[in-house]
Design a protein around this motif. Structure first.
Motif, PDB file in Angstrom:
ATOM      1  N   ASN A  33      59.121 -79.386 -47.097  1.00 42.60           N
ATOM      2  CA  ASN A  33      60.030 -78.575 -48.060  1.00 42.60           C
ATOM      3  C   ASN A  33      59.482 -77.779 -49.179  1.00 42.60           C
ATOM      4  O   ASN A  33      60.984 -76.811 -49.906  1.00 42.60           O
ATOM      5  CB  ASN A  33      61.209 -79.491 -48.525  1.00 42.60           C
ATOM      6  N   TRP A  34      58.387 -77.894 -49.266  1.00 46.00           N
ATOM      7  CA  TRP A  34      57.728 -76.750 -49.840  1.00 46.00           C
ATOM      8  C   TRP A  34      57.201 -75.502 -49.524  1.00 46.00           C
ATOM      9  O   TRP A  34      56.959 -74.855 -49.684  1.00 46.00           O
ATOM     10  CB  TRP A  34      56.582 -77.503 -50.792  1.00 46.00           C
ATOM     11  N   GLY A  35      57.271 -75.865 -48.202  1.00 49.40           N
ATOM     12  CA  GLY A  35      57.224 -74.636 -47.214  1.00 49.40           C
ATOM     13  C   GLY A  35      55.853 -74.795 -46.196  1.00 49.40           C
ATOM     14  O   GLY A  35      55.289 -73.730 -45.489  1.00 49.40           O
ATOM     15  N   TYR A  36      55.305 -75.920 -46.142  1.00 49.67           N
ATOM     16  CA  TYR A  36      53.787 -76.416 -45.837  1.00 49.67           C
ATOM     17  C   TYR A  36      53.798 -76.690 -44.243  1.00 49.67           C
ATOM     18  O   TYR A  36      55.401 -77.420 -44.146  1.00 49.67           O
ATOM     19  CB  TYR A  36      52.726 -76.739 -46.408  1.00 49.67           C
ATOM     20  N   LEU A 100      49.303 -74.732 -45.245  1.00 47.65           N
ATOM     21  CA  LEU A 100      49.168 -75.311 -44.233  1.00 47.65           C
ATOM     22  C   LEU A 100      48.994 -77.175 -44.991  1.00 47.65           C
ATOM     23  O   LEU A 100      48.533 -76.764 -46.295  1.00 47.65           O
ATOM     24  CB  LEU A 100      47.545 -75.378 -43.836  1.00 47.65           C
ATOM     25  N   TYR A 101      49.645 -78.144 -44.738  1.00 50.72           N
ATOM     26  CA  TYR A 101      49.101 -79.756 -44.743  1.00 50.72           C
ATOM     27  C   TYR A 101      48.652 -80.047 -43.350  1.00 50.72           C
ATOM     28  O   TYR A 101      49.023 -80.364 -42.353  1.00 50.72           O
ATOM     29  CB  TYR A 101      50.527 -79.853 -45.404  1.00 50.72           C
ATOM     30  N   VAL A 139      50.473 -75.357 -56.238  1.00 54.32           N
ATOM     31  CA  VAL A 139      49.483 -76.155 -55.132  1.00 54.32           C
ATOM     32  C   VAL A 139      49.754 -77.166 -56.255  1.00 54.32           C
ATOM     33  O   VAL A 139      49.433 -78.956 -55.611  1.00 54.32           O
ATOM     34  CB  VAL A 139      48.062 -75.657 -55.324  1.00 54.32           C
ATOM     35  N   ILE A 140      49.366 -77.053 -57.669  1.00 50.73           N
ATOM     36  CA  ILE A 140      49.330 -78.110 -58.374  1.00 50.73           C
ATOM     37  C   ILE A 140      50.440 -78.775 -58.756  1.00 50.73           C
ATOM     38  O   ILE A 140      51.144 -80.084 -58.520  1.00 50.73           O
ATOM     39  CB  ILE A 140      48.846 -78.139 -60.032  1.00 50.73           C
ATOM     40  N   SER A 144      51.689 -83.513 -57.954  1.00 48.03           N
ATOM     41  CA  SER A 144      52.563 -84.405 -58.668  1.00 48.03           C
ATOM     42  C   SER A 144      53.871 -84.210 -58.248  1.00 48.03           C
ATOM     43  O   SER A 144      53.971 -85.759 -58.368  1.00 48.03           O
ATOM     44  CB  SER A 144      52.865 -82.845 -59.807  1.00 48.03           C
ATOM     45  N   HIS A 145      54.061 -83.326 -57.554  1.00 48.93           N
ATOM     46  CA  HIS A 145      55.793 -84.511 -56.669  1.00 48.93           C
ATOM     47  C   HIS A 145      55.322 -85.063 -56.149  1.00 48.93           C
ATOM     48  O   HIS A 145      56.192 -86.033 -55.710  1.00 48.93           O
ATOM     49  CB  HIS A 145      56.654 -82.502 -56.714  1.00 48.93           C
TER      50      HIS A 145
END
Length: 413
Positions: A33-36, A100-101, A139-140, A144-145
């Motif tokens: 959802n963060w676009g990764y 990327l993740y 990124v931080i 955390s999320h």
RNA sequence: GCCCGGGUGGGGUAGGGGUUAUCCUAUAGGACUGUGGAUCCUUCGACUCGGGUUCGAUUCCCGACCCGGGCCCCA
């Protein structure tokens, strides 16, 4: 002869696996959802990939071997290098930023301990192509999320290697590395002795000790007083402002060194209590690696989360899942399998494979925690009906099979 | 790699130089061949491994392996 697991590895039983899968799925969906975008790299790589990145010192903890073609191969000890290698090989021309993740197992030959294994899992993300504090803050915030998703508490510490390094002008890399190691360990005595040994400039020593002691909201102001209006402090302040916008609590800590010296700017670590000595659940920062692997130099930011450590401290629990047991016998197996097949499109269904008696099948239903038993015996088949038994109340009703499916699916199973 | 503390059925335990190695739980079956959770019965199943001391070691000693805690390093 009984064969055991290799040292530092684990078997995950059904309950463990279900919980891990649940957390993993949460982390994945957040990254998504963060676009990764998820990627996979090989489990083993050329040993050189890791020695180039981290120096020969990493050989001590790496699982490596020579393959049948005389290649020096290493099981990956981490994933940042493989991801950047992949970037250089395949993605240099992709639109920026490349986000990327990954979630995969890594291997290190180390003494196992609480939160430390020889096979362990990392969940990480990298933003490649943005040198800006916006990327660092994102990124931080993502890290955390993710911890929040897992129900793990974390204490975020943010620092910047560029700032402390401005004090090191004139010192060679090895000396700088040694200083950073002592800083990271918070070994003030050792640091003082070492600075004495290398006959470091007195002014530098004082500034260094003051800098690594700075913390709190005016740390940056204090650092400015010490070091002047340097560019690194400006961008660091911009990063902190963005972290505020993201709504994050953090502690400024100029003493964060990170083990590997390819970090160039922002560095952060997240600690969690309840993990003993291995209290770090996440680490990351900004770095330059692509050029080491033959690519065009590019600024990247990323982090890796120690998944096993997150599992140790996370409080999130997978939802209860209910099961249905279909009870049938040799004479009614055909009808039983038909019902089971239909129900399996919607829910978890068990059918006896032990040749058990009626009573024993209900006992089994009880054991697996089934909420419902669907009974298909000769009586029911004769009437073209099925019996639905509520295992909690013990009540039972006769339905035809369409009603049964409707009833059970409506209950959200 | 270094320093501590540990290893008894699948899980949790009691014990201790000579025992039939304790108990709980779990497994499989039965009492109860169309109605589960209780109870009872039966079944299955262990002294981590290798040396040493000893007439005899699961017990004592040493080593290995593995687990836990710490150092180092790191996720």
């Amino acid at each position: 002869m009984k064969i055991n697991r290799p040292r530092g590895t684990r078997d995950f039983l059904p309950d463990d696996t279900r919980k891990r899968r649940y957390i993993e799925t949460k982390l994945r969906s957040t990254a998504r959802n963060w676009g990764y975008n998820e990627i996979k790299t090989p489990t083993f790589e050329h040993l050189e990939l890791f020695t180039v990145k981290s120096g020969e010192g990493i050989l001590g903890v790496i699982y490596n071997f020579t393959d049948k073609g005389d290649r020096e191969i290493a099981l990956r000890p981490e994933l940042t290098a493989p991801v950047l290698r992949m970037y250089v090989n395949e993605l240099q021309r992709a639109p920026k930023p490349v986000k990327l993740y990954y979630f995969d197992n890594c291997f290190r030959y180390e003494r196992p301990q609480k939160g430390r294994f020889r096979e362990f899992w990392q969940f990480g993300a990298e933003v490649i192509g943005s040198p800006r504090p916006e990327a660092e803050a994102e990124v931080i915030a993502l890290a955390s999320h993710m911890l929040e998703d897992a129900g793990a508490d974390g204490e975020l510490h943010v620092g910047h290697l560029g700032i402390i390094r401005t004090l090191f002008t004139g010192l060679d890399t090895a000396t700088q590395g040694q200083i950073m190691r002592l800083v990271d360990k918070k070994d003030d005595k050792g640091l003082e002795d070492y600075l004495e040994e290398i006959d470091a400039d007195i002014g530098m020593r004082e500034k260094l000790f003051e800098l690594i002691g700075l913390t709190g909201s005016d740390a940056v102001q204090e650092a400015k007083r010490l070091l002047g209006d340097i560019e690194e402090l400006e961008t660091f302040q911009a990063l902190l402002d963005l972290l505020n916008i993201h709504g994050l609590d953090y502690t400024v800590n100029f003493g964060i060194a990170r083990g590997l010296d390819y970090y160039t700017g922002m560095v952060f670590e997240i600690y969690s209590s309840g993990l003993g000595a291995q209290n770090q659940v996440c680490g990351g920062g900004s770095y330059r690696l692509a050029h080491l692997f033959g690519g065009k130099d590019i600024e990247s930011t990323g982090f890796a989360l120690g998944f096993d450590r997150v599992m140790e401290v996370c409080t999130a629990q997978p939802p209860e899942e209910s099961r249905v047991v279909v009870v049938c016998f040799d004479e009614t197996r055909k009808e039983g399998m038909q019902i089971a097949k239909t129900l399996r499109e919607h829910m978890i269904v068990d059918v006896d494979v032990m040749g058990r008696s009626f009573g024993a099948q209900l006992k089994f239903a009880n054991n697996v925690g089934a909420r419902w038993a669907v009974i298909i015996g000769e009586d029911e088949v004769a009437k073209n009906k099925v019996a639905l038994k509520d295992m909690e109340s013990g009540e039972q009703e006769i339905l035809d099979s369409d009603e049964l499916v409707k009833r059970l699916t409506a209950l959200n199973y």
